[in-house]
Design a protein around this motif. Structure first.
Motif, PDB file in Angstrom:
ATOM      1  N   THR A  68     -16.432 -48.096   8.288  1.00  0.00           N
ATOM      2  CA  THR A  68     -15.308 -47.157   8.311  1.00  0.00           C
ATOM      3  C   THR A  68     -14.108 -47.904   8.875  1.00  0.00           C
ATOM      4  OG1 THR A  68     -15.940 -46.320  10.483  1.00  0.00           O
ATOM      5  CG2 THR A  68     -16.746 -45.107   8.579  1.00  0.00           C
ATOM      6  N   ILE A  69     -12.955 -47.657   8.282  1.00  0.00           N
ATOM      7  CA  ILE A  69     -11.726 -48.310   8.726  1.00  0.00           C
ATOM      8  C   ILE A  69     -10.738 -47.209   9.118  1.00  0.00           C
ATOM      9  CG2 ILE A  69      -9.804 -49.793   8.051  1.00  0.00           C
ATOM     10  CD1 ILE A  69     -11.722 -51.097   6.018  1.00  0.00           C
ATOM     11  N   PRO A  70     -10.296 -47.243  10.366  1.00  0.00           N
ATOM     12  CA  PRO A  70      -9.318 -46.221  10.783  1.00  0.00           C
ATOM     13  C   PRO A  70      -8.044 -46.333   9.950  1.00  0.00           C
ATOM     14  CG  PRO A  70     -10.085 -47.520  12.656  1.00  0.00           C
ATOM     15  CD  PRO A  70     -10.617 -48.169  11.432  1.00  0.00           C
ATOM     16  N   ARG A  71      -7.458 -45.187   9.639  1.00  0.00           N
ATOM     17  CA  ARG A  71      -6.209 -45.181   8.878  1.00  0.00           C
ATOM     18  C   ARG A  71      -5.024 -45.055   9.823  1.00  0.00           C
ATOM     19  NH1 ARG A  71      -6.978 -42.322   3.185  1.00  0.00           N
ATOM     20  NH2 ARG A  71      -9.191 -42.624   2.943  1.00  0.00           N
ATOM     21  N   MET A  72      -3.902 -45.466   9.349  1.00  0.00           N
ATOM     22  CA  MET A  72      -2.677 -45.365  10.138  1.00  0.00           C
ATOM     23  C   MET A  72      -1.954 -44.064   9.779  1.00  0.00           C
ATOM     24  SD  MET A  72      -1.439 -49.266  10.074  1.00  0.00           S
ATOM     25  CE  MET A  72      -1.107 -49.464  11.796  1.00  0.00           C
ATOM     26  N   LYS A  73      -0.933 -43.778  10.484  1.00  0.00           N
ATOM     27  CA  LYS A  73      -0.057 -42.639  10.234  1.00  0.00           C
ATOM     28  C   LYS A  73      -0.741 -41.298  10.456  1.00  0.00           C
ATOM     29  CE  LYS A  73       2.902 -45.176   7.153  1.00  0.00           C
ATOM     30  NZ  LYS A  73       3.571 -45.270   5.892  1.00  0.00           N
ATOM     31  N   GLY A  74      -1.648 -41.221  11.420  1.00  0.00           N
ATOM     32  CA  GLY A  74      -2.173 -39.936  11.848  1.00  0.00           C
ATOM     33  C   GLY A  74      -3.266 -39.311  11.006  1.00  0.00           C
ATOM     34  N   ASP A  75      -3.685 -39.916   9.905  1.00  0.00           N
ATOM     35  CA  ASP A  75      -4.787 -39.351   9.118  1.00  0.00           C
ATOM     36  C   ASP A  75      -6.064 -39.510   9.926  1.00  0.00           C
ATOM     37  OD1 ASP A  75      -6.615 -38.470   7.248  1.00  0.00           O
ATOM     38  OD2 ASP A  75      -5.801 -39.656   5.611  1.00  0.00           O
ATOM     39  N   VAL A  76      -6.751 -38.417  10.220  1.00  0.00           N
ATOM     40  CA  VAL A  76      -7.931 -38.482  11.082  1.00  0.00           C
ATOM     41  C   VAL A  76      -9.172 -38.970  10.335  1.00  0.00           C
ATOM     42  CG1 VAL A  76      -7.110 -36.722  12.678  1.00  0.00           C
ATOM     43  CG2 VAL A  76      -8.463 -36.042  10.693  1.00  0.00           C
ATOM     44  N   ARG A  77      -9.137 -38.907   9.033  1.00  0.00           N
ATOM     45  CA  ARG A  77     -10.299 -39.341   8.264  1.00  0.00           C
ATOM     46  C   ARG A  77     -10.258 -40.851   8.039  1.00  0.00           C
ATOM     47  NH1 ARG A  77      -9.575 -36.224   3.017  1.00  0.00           N
ATOM     48  NH2 ARG A  77      -7.509 -36.956   3.503  1.00  0.00           N
ATOM     49  N   PRO A  78     -11.326 -41.562   8.407  1.00  0.00           N
ATOM     50  CA  PRO A  78     -11.325 -43.012   8.170  1.00  0.00           C
ATOM     51  C   PRO A  78     -11.561 -43.327   6.695  1.00  0.00           C
ATOM     52  CG  PRO A  78     -13.420 -42.337   9.077  1.00  0.00           C
ATOM     53  CD  PRO A  78     -12.540 -41.111   9.068  1.00  0.00           C
ATOM     54  N   LEU A  79     -11.203 -44.512   6.311  1.00  0.00           N
ATOM     55  CA  LEU A  79     -11.487 -45.022   4.981  1.00  0.00           C
ATOM     56  C   LEU A  79     -12.948 -45.468   4.959  1.00  0.00           C
ATOM     57  CD1 LEU A  79     -10.355 -45.930   2.188  1.00  0.00           C
ATOM     58  CD2 LEU A  79      -9.903 -48.142   3.260  1.00  0.00           C
ATOM     59  N   LEU A  80     -13.723 -44.998   3.990  1.00  0.00           N
ATOM     60  CA  LEU A  80     -15.134 -45.379   3.871  1.00  0.00           C
ATOM     61  C   LEU A  80     -15.242 -46.568   2.927  1.00  0.00           C
ATOM     62  CD1 LEU A  80     -16.707 -41.836   3.425  1.00  0.00           C
ATOM     63  CD2 LEU A  80     -16.228 -43.074   5.546  1.00  0.00           C
TER      64      LEU A  80
END
Length: 115
Positions: free
Chosen positions: A14-26
């Motif tokens: 999982t990769i944390p996203r920037m700009k406040g999106d709480v869902r990580p990139l899978l």
């Protein structure tokens, strides 16, 4: 690490996203052999995608059957054999017959498989 055959190597991150999106990139990294990649996609990635899309039963479908002949399995890892199903005869369940050699680079084992 996945203890399944075929299916190595496989990675999930999982990769944390920037700009406040709480869902990580899978991120899924599948094996390089075509059979390993297809089996791993079917057993790991597709259920995840179905769950993310709201499917209430995202797991792969299971078909009860009888094995037509003995299969020697790996004691260390779960094995997923490609097989054909024979629904003929008076048996209550279909008979599953292995498509032959199950090495992960053998595309012919997938071409003739029902499951």
């Amino acid at each position: 690490r996945l203890a399944m055959k075929p299916g190595k190597p496989c990675t999930f991150a999982t990769i944390p996203r920037m700009k406040g999106d709480v869902r990580p990139l899978l991120v899924f990294a599948l094996p390089g052999n075509p059979v390993s990649a297809a089996v791993t996609f079917t057993l790991v990635v597709a259920p995840c995608l179905r769950a993310l899309s709201g499917d209430i039963n995202p797991k792969p479908r299971r078909i009860p059957c009888e094995v037509a002949h003995n299969i020697q399995l790996d004691a260390e890892r779960a094995e997923y054999h490609r097989a054909t199903l024979d629904w003929s005869g008076s048996a209550r369940l279909p008979k599953a017959t292995s498509t032959g050699g199950q090495i992960s680079s053998r595309l012919l084992s997938m071409r003739s498989a029902d499951v």
